[in-house]
Design a protein around this motif. Structure first.
Motif, PDB file in Angstrom:
ATOM      1  N   LEU A  26      60.632  10.177 -17.913  1.00 35.35           N
ATOM      2  CA  LEU A  26      60.377   8.896 -17.291  1.00 35.35           C
ATOM      3  C   LEU A  26      61.618   8.421 -16.556  1.00 35.35           C
ATOM      4  O   LEU A  26      62.718   8.433 -17.104  1.00 35.35           O
ATOM      5  CB  LEU A  26      59.974   7.870 -18.357  1.00 35.35           C
ATOM      6  CG  LEU A  26      59.565   6.489 -17.892  1.00 35.35           C
ATOM      7  CD1 LEU A  26      58.307   6.572 -17.026  1.00 35.35           C
ATOM      8  CD2 LEU A  26      59.293   5.595 -19.091  1.00 35.35           C
ATOM      9  N   ASN A  27      61.439   8.014 -15.330  1.00 41.29           N
ATOM     10  CA  ASN A  27      62.518   7.456 -14.530  1.00 41.29           C
ATOM     11  C   ASN A  27      63.175   6.322 -15.316  1.00 41.29           C
ATOM     12  O   ASN A  27      62.478   5.450 -15.847  1.00 41.29           O
ATOM     13  CB  ASN A  27      61.911   6.948 -13.220  1.00 41.29           C
ATOM     14  CG  ASN A  27      62.895   6.251 -12.340  1.00 41.29           C
ATOM     15  OD1 ASN A  27      63.533   5.288 -12.736  1.00 41.29           O
ATOM     16  ND2 ASN A  27      62.985   6.730 -11.115  1.00 41.29           N
ATOM     17  N   LYS A  29      64.666   3.640 -14.425  1.00 39.54           N
ATOM     18  CA  LYS A  29      64.309   2.315 -13.917  1.00 39.54           C
ATOM     19  C   LYS A  29      62.917   1.919 -14.399  1.00 39.54           C
ATOM     20  O   LYS A  29      62.699   0.782 -14.829  1.00 39.54           O
ATOM     21  CB  LYS A  29      64.377   2.296 -12.391  1.00 39.54           C
ATOM     22  CG  LYS A  29      64.077   0.938 -11.792  1.00 39.54           C
ATOM     23  CD  LYS A  29      64.444   0.824 -10.328  1.00 39.54           C
ATOM     24  CE  LYS A  29      63.583   1.653  -9.439  1.00 39.54           C
ATOM     25  NZ  LYS A  29      63.781   1.365  -7.998  1.00 39.54           N
ATOM     26  N   ALA A  30      61.965   2.838 -14.379  1.00 39.64           N
ATOM     27  CA  ALA A  30      60.612   2.559 -14.854  1.00 39.64           C
ATOM     28  C   ALA A  30      60.625   2.262 -16.354  1.00 39.64           C
ATOM     29  O   ALA A  30      59.896   1.389 -16.828  1.00 39.64           O
ATOM     30  CB  ALA A  30      59.685   3.733 -14.558  1.00 39.64           C
ATOM     31  N   ARG A  31      61.465   2.950 -17.090  1.00 38.64           N
ATOM     32  CA  ARG A  31      61.594   2.720 -18.528  1.00 38.64           C
ATOM     33  C   ARG A  31      62.040   1.290 -18.806  1.00 38.64           C
ATOM     34  O   ARG A  31      61.461   0.589 -19.643  1.00 38.64           O
ATOM     35  CB  ARG A  31      62.583   3.727 -19.111  1.00 38.64           C
ATOM     36  CG  ARG A  31      62.808   3.613 -20.587  1.00 38.64           C
ATOM     37  CD  ARG A  31      63.928   4.578 -21.005  1.00 38.64           C
ATOM     38  NE  ARG A  31      64.058   4.588 -22.422  1.00 38.64           N
ATOM     39  CZ  ARG A  31      63.712   5.589 -23.205  1.00 38.64           C
ATOM     40  NH1 ARG A  31      63.207   6.684 -22.693  1.00 38.64           N
ATOM     41  NH2 ARG A  31      63.867   5.510 -24.500  1.00 38.64           N
ATOM     42  N   GLN A  33      61.715  -1.273 -16.810  1.00 34.68           N
ATOM     43  CA  GLN A  33      60.652  -2.186 -16.396  1.00 34.68           C
ATOM     44  C   GLN A  33      59.548  -2.257 -17.442  1.00 34.68           C
ATOM     45  O   GLN A  33      59.014  -3.340 -17.717  1.00 34.68           O
ATOM     46  CB  GLN A  33      60.099  -1.776 -15.030  1.00 34.68           C
ATOM     47  CG  GLN A  33      61.105  -2.005 -13.920  1.00 34.68           C
ATOM     48  CD  GLN A  33      60.652  -1.478 -12.573  1.00 34.68           C
ATOM     49  OE1 GLN A  33      59.639  -0.802 -12.452  1.00 34.68           O
ATOM     50  NE2 GLN A  33      61.431  -1.789 -11.542  1.00 34.68           N
ATOM     51  N   LEU A  34      59.203  -1.136 -18.045  1.00 28.93           N
ATOM     52  CA  LEU A  34      58.198  -1.147 -19.116  1.00 28.93           C
ATOM     53  C   LEU A  34      58.672  -1.994 -20.293  1.00 28.93           C
ATOM     54  O   LEU A  34      57.896  -2.761 -20.869  1.00 28.93           O
ATOM     55  CB  LEU A  34      57.897   0.275 -19.588  1.00 28.93           C
ATOM     56  CG  LEU A  34      57.004   1.103 -18.687  1.00 28.93           C
ATOM     57  CD1 LEU A  34      56.961   2.545 -19.164  1.00 28.93           C
ATOM     58  CD2 LEU A  34      55.609   0.517 -18.627  1.00 28.93           C
ATOM     59  N   ASP A  93      62.495  -4.428  -6.705  1.00 25.42           N
ATOM     60  CA  ASP A  93      61.161  -4.152  -7.235  1.00 25.42           C
ATOM     61  C   ASP A  93      60.444  -5.435  -7.650  1.00 25.42           C
ATOM     62  O   ASP A  93      61.073  -6.411  -8.060  1.00 25.42           O
ATOM     63  CB  ASP A  93      61.247  -3.232  -8.453  1.00 25.42           C
ATOM     64  CG  ASP A  93      61.640  -1.812  -8.097  1.00 25.42           C
ATOM     65  OD1 ASP A  93      61.443  -1.411  -6.933  1.00 25.42           O
ATOM     66  OD2 ASP A  93      62.153  -1.106  -8.982  1.00 25.42           O
ATOM     67  N   VAL A  95      57.051  -6.098 -10.201  1.00 24.56           N
ATOM     68  CA  VAL A  95      56.089  -5.471 -11.100  1.00 24.56           C
ATOM     69  C   VAL A  95      55.147  -6.563 -11.592  1.00 24.56           C
ATOM     70  O   VAL A  95      55.581  -7.527 -12.213  1.00 24.56           O
ATOM     71  CB  VAL A  95      56.785  -4.781 -12.291  1.00 24.56           C
ATOM     72  CG1 VAL A  95      55.758  -4.105 -13.193  1.00 24.56           C
ATOM     73  CG2 VAL A  95      57.831  -3.784 -11.816  1.00 24.56           C
ATOM     74  N   ARG A 117      52.820  -2.382  -8.622  1.00 28.19           N
ATOM     75  CA  ARG A 117      54.273  -2.266  -8.457  1.00 28.19           C
ATOM     76  C   ARG A 117      54.614  -2.108  -6.987  1.00 28.19           C
ATOM     77  O   ARG A 117      54.008  -1.301  -6.281  1.00 28.19           O
ATOM     78  CB  ARG A 117      54.786  -1.061  -9.240  1.00 28.19           C
ATOM     79  CG  ARG A 117      56.272  -0.966  -9.290  1.00 28.19           C
ATOM     80  CD  ARG A 117      56.699   0.148 -10.257  1.00 28.19           C
ATOM     81  NE  ARG A 117      58.124   0.312 -10.177  1.00 28.19           N
ATOM     82  CZ  ARG A 117      58.752   1.022  -9.253  1.00 28.19           C
ATOM     83  NH1 ARG A 117      58.063   1.655  -8.331  1.00 28.19           N
ATOM     84  NH2 ARG A 117      60.063   1.105  -9.235  1.00 28.19           N
ATOM     85  N   GLY A 119      58.065  -1.736  -4.342  1.00 26.96           N
ATOM     86  CA  GLY A 119      59.486  -1.434  -4.289  1.00 26.96           C
ATOM     87  C   GLY A 119      60.169  -2.131  -3.127  1.00 26.96           C
ATOM     88  O   GLY A 119      59.521  -2.785  -2.301  1.00 26.96           O
TER      89      GLY A 119
END
Length: 147
Positions: A26-27, A29-31, A33-34, A93, A95, A117, A119
């Motif tokens: 998992l990227n 940055k995405a981690r 954000q989650l 970003d 979200v 999402r 960017g």
């Protein structure tokens, strides 16, 4: 000070998510954000407990929390049926987690549990669709840019 049950649940969920996600899959940055999305209210949103500011026809915003050091603002957005944002871009970003109701943008339609999402550089416009109010938990990493 003692943690509230919601803070305890958020911590437990954060730890569970962190343990279950492999960094290589998992990227980063995405981690992050989650994990930030774990601050979303659970269950039906009690609109009376939030301070709302009118941000456009049929649209209200409540800042839930802000972390200036990380450049993230966590907000609730409440839209009436047919309400839409101005067309805008993003310096970072955005979200959106739909909690109640439905919305659409240039790329698709989203209902409860869906994430939209955008960017940096993405330009779009959200609109509340259907006959119900829409409540979203929104993470802003940067500013909205008028177009």
């Amino acid at each position: 000070s003692r943690d509230t049950p919601d803070q305890n649940m958020t911590l437990l969920l954060s730890e569970a998510v962190a343990r279950s996600l492999r960094p290589s899959k998992l990227n980063p940055k995405a981690r992050v954000q989650l994990i930030d999305l774990l601050e979303a209210p659970r269950g039906p949103v009690d609109r009376a407990v939030f301070g709302w500011v009118d941000v456009g026809p049929g649209l209200k915003l409540s800042v839930v929390s802000e972390d200036a050091a990380r450049g993230v603002k966590r907000c609730l957005v409440w839209g009436k049926p047919g309400a839409s944002t101005a067309r805008h871009g993003h310096s970072g970003d955005e979200v959106i987690l739909v909690l109640e109701g439905r919305l659409k943008d240039d790329r698709g339609a989203y209902g409860p549990g869906d994430i939209c999402r955008s960017g940096p550089g993405n330009v779009h416009q959200e609109q509340v669709v259907g006959e119900d109010d829409c409540i979203c938990f929104v993470l802003y990493y940067g500013d909205l840019l008028p177009v």
